[in-house]
Design a protein around this motif. Structure first.
Motif, PDB file in Angstrom:
ATOM      1  N   PRO A   1      33.920  46.301  27.176  1.00 49.77           N
ATOM      2  CA  PRO A   1      34.193  44.881  26.957  1.00 49.77           C
ATOM      3  C   PRO A   1      35.618  44.693  26.443  1.00 49.77           C
ATOM      4  CG  PRO A   1      32.837  45.765  25.183  1.00 49.77           C
ATOM      5  CD  PRO A   1      32.968  46.848  26.209  1.00 49.77           C
ATOM      6  N   GLY A   2      36.253  43.615  26.854  1.00 47.73           N
ATOM      7  CA  GLY A   2      37.598  43.323  26.380  1.00 47.73           C
ATOM      8  C   GLY A   2      38.661  43.843  27.321  1.00 47.73           C
ATOM      9  N   LEU A   3      39.921  43.549  26.950  1.00 46.50           N
ATOM     10  CA  LEU A   3      41.087  43.867  27.769  1.00 46.50           C
ATOM     11  C   LEU A   3      42.137  44.613  26.952  1.00 46.50           C
ATOM     12  CD1 LEU A   3      41.657  40.446  29.566  1.00 46.50           C
ATOM     13  CD2 LEU A   3      40.662  42.504  30.569  1.00 46.50           C
TER      14      LEU A   3
ATOM     15  N   ASP B   1      41.331  34.667  32.471  1.00 43.34           N
ATOM     16  CA  ASP B   1      40.217  34.748  33.414  1.00 43.34           C
ATOM     17  C   ASP B   1      39.585  36.137  33.457  1.00 43.34           C
ATOM     18  OD1 ASP B   1      42.639  35.680  34.409  1.00 43.34           O
ATOM     19  OD2 ASP B   1      42.062  35.337  36.495  1.00 43.34           O
ATOM     20  N   LEU B   2      40.088  37.067  32.647  1.00 45.77           N
ATOM     21  CA  LEU B   2      39.535  38.418  32.595  1.00 45.77           C
ATOM     22  C   LEU B   2      38.915  38.676  31.231  1.00 45.77           C
ATOM     23  CD1 LEU B   2      42.447  40.438  34.282  1.00 45.77           C
ATOM     24  CD2 LEU B   2      40.386  39.529  35.363  1.00 45.77           C
ATOM     25  N   ASP B   3      37.809  39.432  31.201  1.00 49.89           N
ATOM     26  CA  ASP B   3      37.155  39.705  29.917  1.00 49.89           C
ATOM     27  C   ASP B   3      36.554  41.102  29.825  1.00 49.89           C
ATOM     28  OD1 ASP B   3      34.883  39.575  31.521  1.00 49.89           O
ATOM     29  OD2 ASP B   3      34.182  37.663  30.715  1.00 49.89           O
ATOM     30  N   ARG B   4      36.786  41.949  30.817  1.00 51.31           N
ATOM     31  CA  ARG B   4      36.183  43.277  30.825  1.00 51.31           C
ATOM     32  C   ARG B   4      37.100  44.259  31.538  1.00 51.31           C
ATOM     33  NH1 ARG B   4      31.521  44.479  29.103  1.00 51.31           N
ATOM     34  NH2 ARG B   4      30.503  46.464  29.586  1.00 51.31           N
ATOM     35  N   THR B   5      37.031  45.524  31.151  1.00 45.90           N
ATOM     36  CA  THR B   5      37.867  46.563  31.751  1.00 45.90           C
ATOM     37  C   THR B   5      36.986  47.669  32.304  1.00 45.90           C
ATOM     38  OG1 THR B   5      39.670  46.107  30.195  1.00 45.90           O
ATOM     39  CG2 THR B   5      39.696  48.244  31.315  1.00 45.90           C
ATOM     40  N   VAL B   6      37.270  48.085  33.524  1.00 46.10           N
ATOM     41  CA  VAL B   6      36.547  49.191  34.150  1.00 46.10           C
ATOM     42  C   VAL B   6      37.539  50.271  34.551  1.00 46.10           C
ATOM     43  CG1 VAL B   6      35.329  49.914  36.241  1.00 46.10           C
ATOM     44  CG2 VAL B   6      34.511  47.966  34.949  1.00 46.10           C
TER      45      VAL B   6
ATOM     46  N   PRO C   1      28.750  44.237  42.504  1.00 46.15           N
ATOM     47  CA  PRO C   1      28.159  43.398  41.457  1.00 46.15           C
ATOM     48  C   PRO C   1      29.048  43.171  40.234  1.00 46.15           C
ATOM     49  CG  PRO C   1      26.542  44.988  42.261  1.00 46.15           C
ATOM     50  CD  PRO C   1      27.885  45.392  42.811  1.00 46.15           C
ATOM     51  N   LEU C   2      30.164  43.906  40.107  1.00 45.63           N
ATOM     52  CA  LEU C   2      31.058  43.680  38.975  1.00 45.63           C
ATOM     53  C   LEU C   2      31.589  42.252  39.019  1.00 45.63           C
ATOM     54  CD1 LEU C   2      33.105  47.019  39.064  1.00 45.63           C
ATOM     55  CD2 LEU C   2      31.328  46.402  37.418  1.00 45.63           C
ATOM     56  N   GLU C   3      31.719  41.648  37.857  1.00 44.07           N
ATOM     57  CA  GLU C   3      32.190  40.271  37.782  1.00 44.07           C
ATOM     58  C   GLU C   3      33.660  40.168  38.199  1.00 44.07           C
ATOM     59  OE1 GLU C   3      30.415  37.659  37.076  1.00 44.07           O
ATOM     60  OE2 GLU C   3      28.556  38.696  36.500  1.00 44.07           O
ATOM     61  N   ASP C   4      34.036  39.026  38.751  1.00 44.28           N
ATOM     62  CA  ASP C   4      35.431  38.788  39.111  1.00 44.28           C
ATOM     63  C   ASP C   4      36.355  38.876  37.901  1.00 44.28           C
ATOM     64  OD1 ASP C   4      34.755  38.468  41.729  1.00 44.28           O
ATOM     65  OD2 ASP C   4      35.048  36.292  41.781  1.00 44.28           O
ATOM     66  N   SER C   5      35.803  38.713  36.718  1.00 46.39           N
ATOM     67  CA  SER C   5      36.593  38.746  35.486  1.00 46.39           C
ATOM     68  C   SER C   5      36.871  40.172  35.000  1.00 46.39           C
ATOM     69  CB  SER C   5      35.866  37.977  34.387  1.00 46.39           C
ATOM     70  OG  SER C   5      34.571  38.505  34.168  1.00 46.39           O
ATOM     71  N   THR C   6      36.679  41.162  35.875  1.00 44.92           N
ATOM     72  CA  THR C   6      36.862  42.569  35.517  1.00 44.92           C
ATOM     73  C   THR C   6      38.247  43.069  35.900  1.00 44.92           C
ATOM     74  OG1 THR C   6      34.490  42.997  35.866  1.00 44.92           O
ATOM     75  CG2 THR C   6      35.960  44.902  35.833  1.00 44.92           C
ATOM     76  N   LEU C   7      38.962  43.624  34.921  1.00 38.20           N
ATOM     77  CA  LEU C   7      40.200  44.347  35.176  1.00 38.20           C
ATOM     78  C   LEU C   7      39.836  45.773  35.590  1.00 38.20           C
ATOM     79  CD1 LEU C   7      43.369  44.633  34.904  1.00 38.20           C
ATOM     80  CD2 LEU C   7      42.909  45.464  32.574  1.00 38.20           C
ATOM     81  N   VAL C   8      40.424  46.257  36.683  1.00 36.22           N
ATOM     82  CA  VAL C   8      40.128  47.586  37.196  1.00 36.22           C
ATOM     83  C   VAL C   8      41.333  48.498  36.975  1.00 36.22           C
ATOM     84  CG1 VAL C   8      39.488  48.959  39.219  1.00 36.22           C
ATOM     85  CG2 VAL C   8      38.567  46.635  38.935  1.00 36.22           C
TER      86      VAL C   8
END
Length: 230
Positions: free
Chosen positions: A151-153, A161-166, A200-207
């Motif tokens: 969770p987080g950036l 518009d982003l809230d998660r990091t993968v 299924p990853l949310e659009d708000s995911t930083l990759v």
């Protein structure tokens, strides 16, 4: 989060340092070829204390420096299906890649297995270095490839518009995916992983991928040709 990346000396592999903040414990993700001293310098510069090493998969270019980074105390976290690769990842390289590596560095690659290896499983939640890391098994590039989700950036990214990091390893790149023609690769498994794990990853995911620049799921969903039609 505090996040820094280093590019390895071979194959352009990204190594990431992740921590809640400077001066805290941290995670080292995918320490590849020739990064050991730079990892140490970065840790010293930002007063970070390594708590564990996370491995998105067991290919040599992602694990080569795991043993010196771990020392005799830190755990190397890897999915159980790729555990065998840590016995000798040099031996699992196809001969042309092994020869190219030896030519680049002017000698034969050597290997020592880390003393402490921790096997992770699909959907496991790791509480390490003050961070909550979710594991998603995504085979195809290798049998035990995983995504690590937090969770987080990273600090300093102006992206409301982003809230998660993968950390996607070699499953997903900007505009591409990991190859499936190496030993242990499986095109069918990769297709299923892209459909059932990545899409299924949310659009708000930083990759943050194992090679190349960062991207977002919003961008990849519309622009990555390998995700179209799944």
């Amino acid at each position: 989060m505090f996040v820094r990346s280093l590019v390895a000396d071979a194959f352009g592999t990204n190594c990431y340092i992740v921590a809640p903040a400077e001066g805290e414990e941290c995670l080292v993700v995918d320490p590849g070829i020739g990064v050991t001293e730079r990892v140490r310098e970065l840790l010293a510069e930002h007063r970070l204390r390594p708590a564990a090493v996370l491995l998105t998969h067991g290919h040599l270019d992602h694990v080569y420096s795991v043993t010196p980074v771990c020392g005799g105390t830190l755990g190397a976290y890897i999915h159980g299906d790729d555990r065998y690769r840590l016995e000798d990842p040099v031996a699992t390289l196809p001969p042309p890649l092994r020869e190219a590596l030896e030519q680049q560095f002017g000698g034969r690659a050597t290997w020592a297995e880390p003393e402490r290896v921790v096997e992770v499983t699909d959907r496991q939640v790791l509480e390490l270095a003050g961070l909550r890391v979710e594991v998603a098994h995504a085979p195809g590039h290798t049998e035990g490839s995983v995504l690590f989700s937090l969770p987080g950036l990273p600090h300093g990214i102006p992206a409301p518009d982003l809230d998660r990091t993968v950390l996607s390893g070699d499953v997903l790149f900007a505009g591409s995916i990991g190859r499936t023609d190496l030993p242990g690769g499986d095109p069918g498994a990769m297709t299923r992983s892209l459909r059932d794990v990545v899409l299924p990853l949310e659009d708000s995911t930083l990759v943050l991928p194992g090679h190349g620049p960062a991207t977002t799921m919003a961008r990849e969903r519309v622009a990555n040709p390998y995700l179209q039609g799944l």
